[in-house]
Design an enzyme around this catalytic site. Structure first.
Site, PDB file in Angstrom:
ATOM      1  N   THR A 196       0.825  -1.220   0.000  1.00 48.34           N
ATOM      2  CA  THR A 196       0.000   0.000   0.000  1.00 48.34           C
ATOM      3  C   THR A 196       0.854   1.263   0.000  1.00 48.34           C
ATOM      4  O   THR A 196       0.431   2.310  -0.480  1.00 48.34           O
ATOM      5  CB  THR A 196      -0.976   0.022   1.198  1.00 48.34           C
ATOM      6  OG1 THR A 196      -0.234   0.142   2.437  1.00 48.34           O
ATOM      7  CG2 THR A 196      -1.816  -1.236   1.231  1.00 48.34           C
ATOM      8  N   LEU A 242      -2.864   4.786  -0.607  1.00 41.69           N
ATOM      9  CA  LEU A 242      -4.275   4.374  -0.627  1.00 41.69           C
ATOM     10  C   LEU A 242      -4.383   2.909  -0.207  1.00 41.69           C
ATOM     11  O   LEU A 242      -4.534   2.002  -1.020  1.00 41.69           O
ATOM     12  CB  LEU A 242      -4.874   4.585  -2.021  1.00 41.69           C
ATOM     13  CG  LEU A 242      -5.630   5.898  -2.225  1.00 41.69           C
ATOM     14  CD1 LEU A 242      -6.392   5.892  -3.535  1.00 41.69           C
ATOM     15  CD2 LEU A 242      -6.569   6.230  -1.073  1.00 41.69           C
ATOM     16  N   HIS A 243      -4.289   2.699   1.102  1.00 44.66           N
ATOM     17  CA  HIS A 243      -4.221   1.339   1.645  1.00 44.66           C
ATOM     18  C   HIS A 243      -5.400   0.448   1.207  1.00 44.66           C
ATOM     19  O   HIS A 243      -5.218  -0.512   0.492  1.00 44.66           O
ATOM     20  CB  HIS A 243      -4.227   1.385   3.179  1.00 44.66           C
ATOM     21  CG  HIS A 243      -3.174   2.252   3.788  1.00 44.66           C
ATOM     22  ND1 HIS A 243      -1.822   1.930   3.802  1.00 44.66           N
ATOM     23  CD2 HIS A 243      -3.274   3.438   4.448  1.00 44.66           C
ATOM     24  CE1 HIS A 243      -1.152   2.883   4.433  1.00 44.66           C
ATOM     25  NE2 HIS A 243      -1.996   3.798   4.836  1.00 44.66           N
ATOM     26  N   ASP A 244      -6.586   0.797   1.652  1.00 44.42           N
ATOM     27  CA  ASP A 244      -7.709  -0.145   1.579  1.00 44.42           C
ATOM     28  C   ASP A 244      -8.217  -0.456   0.169  1.00 44.42           C
ATOM     29  O   ASP A 244      -8.628  -1.589  -0.104  1.00 44.42           O
ATOM     30  CB  ASP A 244      -8.866   0.367   2.453  1.00 44.42           C
ATOM     31  CG  ASP A 244      -8.480   0.378   3.928  1.00 44.42           C
ATOM     32  OD1 ASP A 244      -9.090   1.136   4.696  1.00 44.42           O
ATOM     33  OD2 ASP A 244      -7.563  -0.385   4.314  1.00 44.42           O
TER      34      ASP A 244
END
Ligand code: RIB
Ligand code: CA
Length: 313
Positions: A196, A242-244
């Site tokens: 991420t 933008l991890h998720d």
């Protein structure tokens, strides 16, 4: 390609919000059975509100949004307002939701959905602490073998910790829950910080999203404008990670990602390294592989996909 039936378990969170929008914009690949909210980035009262704000922003007011666990299994809740702001969705000025919460507890929705669907037909997508998932597995062990796959955001190996020197936030908040999930025997795909932190919302990428000129594009750009200040300051990075949304992008275009099937254990005893994902990346132990741990991503391909899908809303 038949769409995958999924449940998103979430603690919105600006990056969670983008993941939910990506899922809502991709009905050919993803059938969203429901959203289960958990305490994490901000308390449950905010995560349940934010999930509905995002559904209404996308014009999808028929999505089932459930309230779940308001605290970790065995510890005090740790939140992340320092990253996400007081509301968890700081940045855009979005109206309070009108759509109601769905009746019942998120954990019971997880259990009933898995029991009522054929084995191997529902994928769980946790993008916050794993409290709801672990609670459902403890309450109804029969559902464990029915889960098609768990694709989650959490953990780290080369990137180590973001909330402590050793641990990533989602795992750190409820390490006992993570321990239950990683030991359950369900096929797991992990999107760790190693991946991420490669998908940074640079100015150019955020301008492309803002340039969509839609309420969704504008709101996402404003979320990033807020969310990025923390990572820019801390890591000197060229934008917010933008991890998720990596979890949802994997469901749509898995070829964007690559990783290794390895053993991943969760530290739950040591206060110093609590919540660490001890990933045997180099396979130096004989511990059995229990997760596909992602290590690289085609960042440009990810943002091309994300921007194209957000334009649909
Ligand atoms: O460490 C990143 C994770 O913690 C993301 O899911 C973010 O939303 C926060 O929950
Ligand atoms: Ca999250």
């Amino acid at each position: 390609m038949t769409s995958r039936k999924i449940i998103i378990d979430t603690d919105p969170g600006q990056d969670d919000a983008v993941a939910i929008l990506l899922a809502l914009a991709s009905p050919e690949e993803v059938e969203l059975l429901g959203i289960t909210c958990v305490a994490g980035n901000v308390p449950l009262s905010y995560t349940t509100k934010n999930a509905r704000i995002i559904c209404e922003l996308a014009g999808k007011t028929d999505v089932l949004v459930y309230a779940g666990c308001d605290a970790p299994l065995a510890r005090k809740l740790v939140t992340a307002e320092h990253v996400h702001g007081r509301t968890g969705l700081d940045g855009p000025d979005l109206p309070d939701p009108h759509m109601p919460l769905a009746e019942g507890h998120a954990v019971d929705f997880l259990i009933e959905t898995l029991r009522s669907h054929p084995a191997g037909s529902v994928t769980l997508c946790p993008i916050g602490p794993l409290t709801n998932i672990a609670t459902a597995f403890k309450k109804a062990p029969d559902i464990i073998e029915k889960v098609q796959e768990i694709v989650l955001m959490g953990g780290a190996y080369f990137q180590v910790g973001n909330i402590t020197p050793a641990a990533e936030f989602n795992i750190y908040v409820d390490p006992e829950a993570a321990g239950i999930v990683f030991a359950a025997g369900v096929p797991i795909v992990v999107m760790p910080l190693d991946v991420t932190h490669q998908v940074l919302v640079t100015r150019a990428r955020n301008d492309a999203i803002r340039g969509l000129g839609t309420p969704v594009g504008t709101a996402v750009a404003q979320m990033t404008d807020f969310f990025e200040r923390y990572d820019r300051e801390k890591y000197g990075s060229d934008g917010a990670p933008l991890h998720d949304p990596c979890v949802i992008a994997y469901l749509i275009r898995p070829e964007l990602f690559s990783g290794r099937h390895i053993n991943v254990e969760i530290e739950t005893a040591s206060e110093l390294t609590l919540g660490m994902t001890v990933a045997d990346w180099w396979r130096v132990t004989d511990r059995p592989a229990n997760a596909t741990f992602m290590g690289s991503v085609d960042a440009d391909g990810f943002f091309d996909l994300l921007t194209e899908r957000l334009a649909r809303l």
